[in-house]
Design a protein around this motif. Structure first.
Motif, PDB file in Angstrom:
ATOM      1  N   TYR A  81     -47.572 -41.228 -24.830  1.00 36.61           N
ATOM      2  CA  TYR A  81     -48.152 -42.486 -24.967  1.00 36.61           C
ATOM      3  C   TYR A  81     -49.625 -42.233 -25.118  1.00 36.61           C
ATOM      4  O   TYR A  81     -50.343 -41.697 -24.128  1.00 36.61           O
ATOM      5  CB  TYR A  81     -48.050 -42.984 -23.529  1.00 36.61           C
ATOM      6  N   VAL A  82     -50.274 -42.973 -26.365  1.00 37.50           N
ATOM      7  CA  VAL A  82     -51.498 -42.768 -26.653  1.00 37.50           C
ATOM      8  C   VAL A  82     -52.615 -44.056 -26.452  1.00 37.50           C
ATOM      9  O   VAL A  82     -51.874 -45.152 -27.034  1.00 37.50           O
ATOM     10  CB  VAL A  82     -51.719 -42.212 -27.999  1.00 37.50           C
ATOM     11  N   TYR A  83     -53.500 -43.989 -26.031  1.00 38.28           N
ATOM     12  CA  TYR A  83     -54.341 -45.424 -25.883  1.00 38.28           C
ATOM     13  C   TYR A  83     -55.655 -45.014 -26.285  1.00 38.28           C
ATOM     14  O   TYR A  83     -56.367 -43.908 -26.065  1.00 38.28           O
ATOM     15  CB  TYR A  83     -54.431 -45.849 -24.448  1.00 38.28           C
ATOM     16  N   ALA A  84     -56.187 -45.936 -27.060  1.00 44.51           N
ATOM     17  CA  ALA A  84     -57.696 -45.976 -27.592  1.00 44.51           C
ATOM     18  C   ALA A  84     -58.763 -46.045 -26.317  1.00 44.51           C
ATOM     19  O   ALA A  84     -59.710 -45.107 -26.507  1.00 44.51           O
ATOM     20  CB  ALA A  84     -57.919 -46.824 -28.452  1.00 44.51           C
ATOM     21  N   GLY A  85     -58.605 -46.700 -25.349  1.00 40.32           N
ATOM     22  CA  GLY A  85     -59.669 -46.675 -24.191  1.00 40.32           C
ATOM     23  C   GLY A  85     -59.121 -46.055 -23.143  1.00 40.32           C
ATOM     24  O   GLY A  85     -58.201 -45.272 -23.246  1.00 40.32           O
ATOM     25  N   ALA A  86     -59.958 -46.309 -22.024  1.00 41.18           N
ATOM     26  CA  ALA A  86     -59.835 -45.465 -20.903  1.00 41.18           C
ATOM     27  C   ALA A  86     -58.625 -46.241 -19.941  1.00 41.18           C
ATOM     28  O   ALA A  86     -58.157 -45.469 -18.860  1.00 41.18           O
ATOM     29  CB  ALA A  86     -60.768 -45.434 -20.103  1.00 41.18           C
ATOM     30  N   GLU A  87     -58.146 -47.242 -20.417  1.00 33.54           N
ATOM     31  CA  GLU A  87     -57.266 -48.179 -19.729  1.00 33.54           C
ATOM     32  C   GLU A  87     -55.647 -47.674 -20.204  1.00 33.54           C
ATOM     33  O   GLU A  87     -55.574 -47.437 -21.435  1.00 33.54           O
ATOM     34  CB  GLU A  87     -57.346 -49.692 -19.519  1.00 33.54           C
ATOM     35  N   HIS A  88     -54.846 -47.654 -19.234  1.00 33.21           N
ATOM     36  CA  HIS A  88     -53.371 -47.190 -19.585  1.00 33.21           C
ATOM     37  C   HIS A  88     -52.544 -48.243 -18.797  1.00 33.21           C
ATOM     38  O   HIS A  88     -52.863 -48.657 -17.573  1.00 33.21           O
ATOM     39  CB  HIS A  88     -52.860 -45.856 -19.561  1.00 33.21           C
ATOM     40  N   GLN A  89     -51.281 -48.342 -18.964  1.00 35.44           N
ATOM     41  CA  GLN A  89     -50.419 -48.989 -18.187  1.00 35.44           C
ATOM     42  C   GLN A  89     -49.235 -48.442 -17.529  1.00 35.44           C
ATOM     43  O   GLN A  89     -48.325 -49.085 -17.254  1.00 35.44           O
ATOM     44  CB  GLN A  89     -49.833 -50.159 -19.086  1.00 35.44           C
ATOM     45  N   HIS A  90     -49.639 -47.209 -17.268  1.00 32.65           N
ATOM     46  CA  HIS A  90     -48.700 -46.328 -16.561  1.00 32.65           C
ATOM     47  C   HIS A  90     -49.177 -46.009 -15.057  1.00 32.65           C
ATOM     48  O   HIS A  90     -48.840 -44.840 -14.597  1.00 32.65           O
ATOM     49  CB  HIS A  90     -48.573 -45.008 -17.467  1.00 32.65           C
ATOM     50  N   ALA A  91     -49.843 -46.916 -14.586  1.00 33.63           N
ATOM     51  CA  ALA A  91     -50.367 -46.507 -13.115  1.00 33.63           C
ATOM     52  C   ALA A  91     -49.188 -46.735 -11.953  1.00 33.63           C
ATOM     53  O   ALA A  91     -49.307 -45.733 -11.124  1.00 33.63           O
ATOM     54  CB  ALA A  91     -51.512 -47.459 -12.706  1.00 33.63           C
ATOM     55  N   ALA A  92     -48.334 -47.168 -12.176  1.00 36.02           N
ATOM     56  CA  ALA A  92     -46.995 -47.336 -11.371  1.00 36.02           C
ATOM     57  C   ALA A  92     -46.294 -45.789 -11.476  1.00 36.02           C
ATOM     58  O   ALA A  92     -45.726 -45.617 -10.319  1.00 36.02           O
ATOM     59  CB  ALA A  92     -46.106 -48.149 -11.769  1.00 36.02           C
ATOM     60  N   GLN A  93     -46.645 -44.859 -12.085  1.00 30.51           N
ATOM     61  CA  GLN A  93     -45.648 -43.641 -12.352  1.00 30.51           C
ATOM     62  C   GLN A  93     -46.636 -42.643 -11.814  1.00 30.51           C
ATOM     63  O   GLN A  93     -46.208 -41.455 -11.728  1.00 30.51           O
ATOM     64  CB  GLN A  93     -45.377 -43.274 -13.785  1.00 30.51           C
ATOM     65  N   ASN A  94     -47.788 -43.116 -11.083  1.00 36.31           N
ATOM     66  CA  ASN A  94     -48.794 -42.156 -10.404  1.00 36.31           C
ATOM     67  C   ASN A  94     -49.171 -40.608 -11.191  1.00 36.31           C
ATOM     68  O   ASN A  94     -48.692 -39.941 -10.918  1.00 36.31           O
ATOM     69  CB  ASN A  94     -48.361 -41.639  -9.166  1.00 36.31           C
ATOM     70  N   PRO A  95     -49.575 -41.167 -12.421  1.00 37.14           N
ATOM     71  CA  PRO A  95     -49.713 -39.906 -13.405  1.00 37.14           C
ATOM     72  C   PRO A  95     -50.937 -38.967 -12.760  1.00 37.14           C
ATOM     73  O   PRO A  95     -51.756 -39.312 -12.236  1.00 37.14           O
ATOM     74  CB  PRO A  95     -50.368 -40.404 -14.780  1.00 37.14           C
ATOM     75  N   LYS A  96     -50.888 -37.575 -12.867  1.00 35.40           N
ATOM     76  CA  LYS A  96     -51.728 -36.751 -12.649  1.00 35.40           C
ATOM     77  C   LYS A  96     -52.556 -36.279 -13.403  1.00 35.40           C
ATOM     78  O   LYS A  96     -52.172 -36.077 -14.675  1.00 35.40           O
ATOM     79  CB  LYS A  96     -50.957 -35.422 -11.857  1.00 35.40           C
ATOM     80  N   ALA A  97     -53.875 -36.363 -13.447  1.00 38.74           N
ATOM     81  CA  ALA A  97     -54.801 -36.054 -14.345  1.00 38.74           C
ATOM     82  C   ALA A  97     -54.867 -34.584 -14.508  1.00 38.74           C
ATOM     83  O   ALA A  97     -54.874 -33.762 -13.595  1.00 38.74           O
ATOM     84  CB  ALA A  97     -56.362 -36.391 -13.944  1.00 38.74           C
ATOM     85  N   ILE A  98     -54.897 -34.099 -15.761  1.00 39.05           N
ATOM     86  CA  ILE A  98     -55.044 -32.799 -16.065  1.00 39.05           C
ATOM     87  C   ILE A  98     -56.105 -32.322 -17.029  1.00 39.05           C
ATOM     88  O   ILE A  98     -56.254 -33.067 -18.028  1.00 39.05           O
ATOM     89  CB  ILE A  98     -53.633 -32.151 -16.713  1.00 39.05           C
ATOM     90  N   ASN A  99     -56.763 -31.096 -17.033  1.00 35.62           N
ATOM     91  CA  ASN A  99     -57.764 -30.726 -17.847  1.00 35.62           C
ATOM     92  C   ASN A  99     -57.100 -29.797 -18.858  1.00 35.62           C
ATOM     93  O   ASN A  99     -56.683 -28.732 -18.435  1.00 35.62           O
ATOM     94  CB  ASN A  99     -58.822 -30.115 -17.101  1.00 35.62           C
ATOM     95  N   VAL A 100     -57.123 -30.308 -20.195  1.00 36.05           N
ATOM     96  CA  VAL A 100     -56.400 -29.298 -20.985  1.00 36.05           C
ATOM     97  C   VAL A 100     -57.269 -28.138 -21.411  1.00 36.05           C
ATOM     98  O   VAL A 100     -56.765 -27.009 -21.917  1.00 36.05           O
ATOM     99  CB  VAL A 100     -56.091 -30.001 -22.288  1.00 36.05           C
ATOM    100  N   ASN A 101     -58.398 -28.028 -21.155  1.00 37.76           N
ATOM    101  CA  ASN A 101     -59.383 -26.909 -21.455  1.00 37.76           C
ATOM    102  C   ASN A 101     -58.931 -25.586 -20.442  1.00 37.76           C
ATOM    103  O   ASN A 101     -59.050 -24.679 -20.552  1.00 37.76           O
ATOM    104  CB  ASN A 101     -60.817 -26.999 -21.009  1.00 37.76           C
ATOM    105  N   ASP A 102     -57.939 -26.039 -19.250  1.00 37.80           N
ATOM    106  CA  ASP A 102     -57.627 -25.049 -18.260  1.00 37.80           C
ATOM    107  C   ASP A 102     -56.561 -24.467 -18.590  1.00 37.80           C
ATOM    108  O   ASP A 102     -56.118 -23.380 -18.101  1.00 37.80           O
ATOM    109  CB  ASP A 102     -57.491 -25.465 -16.761  1.00 37.80           C
ATOM    110  N   LEU A 103     -55.677 -24.793 -19.684  1.00 36.94           N
ATOM    111  CA  LEU A 103     -54.340 -24.461 -20.179  1.00 36.94           C
ATOM    112  C   LEU A 103     -54.668 -23.343 -21.294  1.00 36.94           C
ATOM    113  O   LEU A 103     -55.871 -23.149 -21.793  1.00 36.94           O
ATOM    114  CB  LEU A 103     -53.507 -25.403 -20.833  1.00 36.94           C
ATOM    115  N   ARG A 104     -53.855 -22.204 -21.260  1.00 39.22           N
ATOM    116  CA  ARG A 104     -53.926 -21.169 -22.219  1.00 39.22           C
ATOM    117  C   ARG A 104     -53.371 -21.933 -23.631  1.00 39.22           C
ATOM    118  O   ARG A 104     -52.478 -22.492 -23.760  1.00 39.22           O
ATOM    119  CB  ARG A 104     -53.262 -20.084 -21.752  1.00 39.22           C
TER     120      ARG A 104
END
Length: 151
Positions: free
Chosen positions: A128-151
């Protein structure tokens, strides 16, 4: 004889532990970000990865309008499609596609890195890709992840 025995675990649709993740694309390079997202969607970072099963996570990408392309890719990279009619080949540069819809750059990059079969189509629906900072998946309690930490 006392030996340890290890069982190989194969995930299936019922045992797959799918999570919701939020990835911030602000200031990220397109290809590097897309490859990390494709691996998250595929489930390659999980210990119970199974190649023929959708065991990856659902990924929400925000701030797609703040993506970076290196070099002269904004003008030189072209996206080619065909209408199906004779002489119907059309092309857009990355700048033109970004102006129409900035989310399509990330969607096309990630889709190209997924398998080209039914499983790849099913995996693509987890993005799911959104242009701005708002998204409509707050009910799923998504966890923020930093992709720079992944190998």
């Amino acid at each position: 004889m006392n030996t340890l025995s290890y069982k190989t675990v194969s995930a299936n649709k019922n045992t797959a532990n799918k999570e919701w993740l939020v990835v911030d694309a602000d200031g990220q390079t397109l290809g590097r970000l897309a490859s990390k997202i494709a691996m998250l969607i595929r489930g390659k970072y999980k210990t119970n990865f199974t190649p023929h099963v959708d065991c990856g996570d659902n990924v929400v990408v925000i701030n797609a309008e703040k993506i970076n392309l290196t070099g002269k890719k904004w003008t030189d990279k072209s996206y080619i499609r065909h209408t199906g009619y004779p002489g119907g080949q059309r092309s857009l540069t990355a700048t033109e596609m970004f102006e129409k819809d900035p989310t399509r750059l990330i969607e096309k990059a990630v889709k190209g890195m997924l398998p080209k079969n039914k499983l790849g189509s099913a995996l693509y629906r987890n993005l799911y890709v959104y242009a701005g900072a708002e998204h409509q998946h707050a009910a799923q309690n998504p966890k923020a992840i930093n992709v720079n930490d992944l190998r």
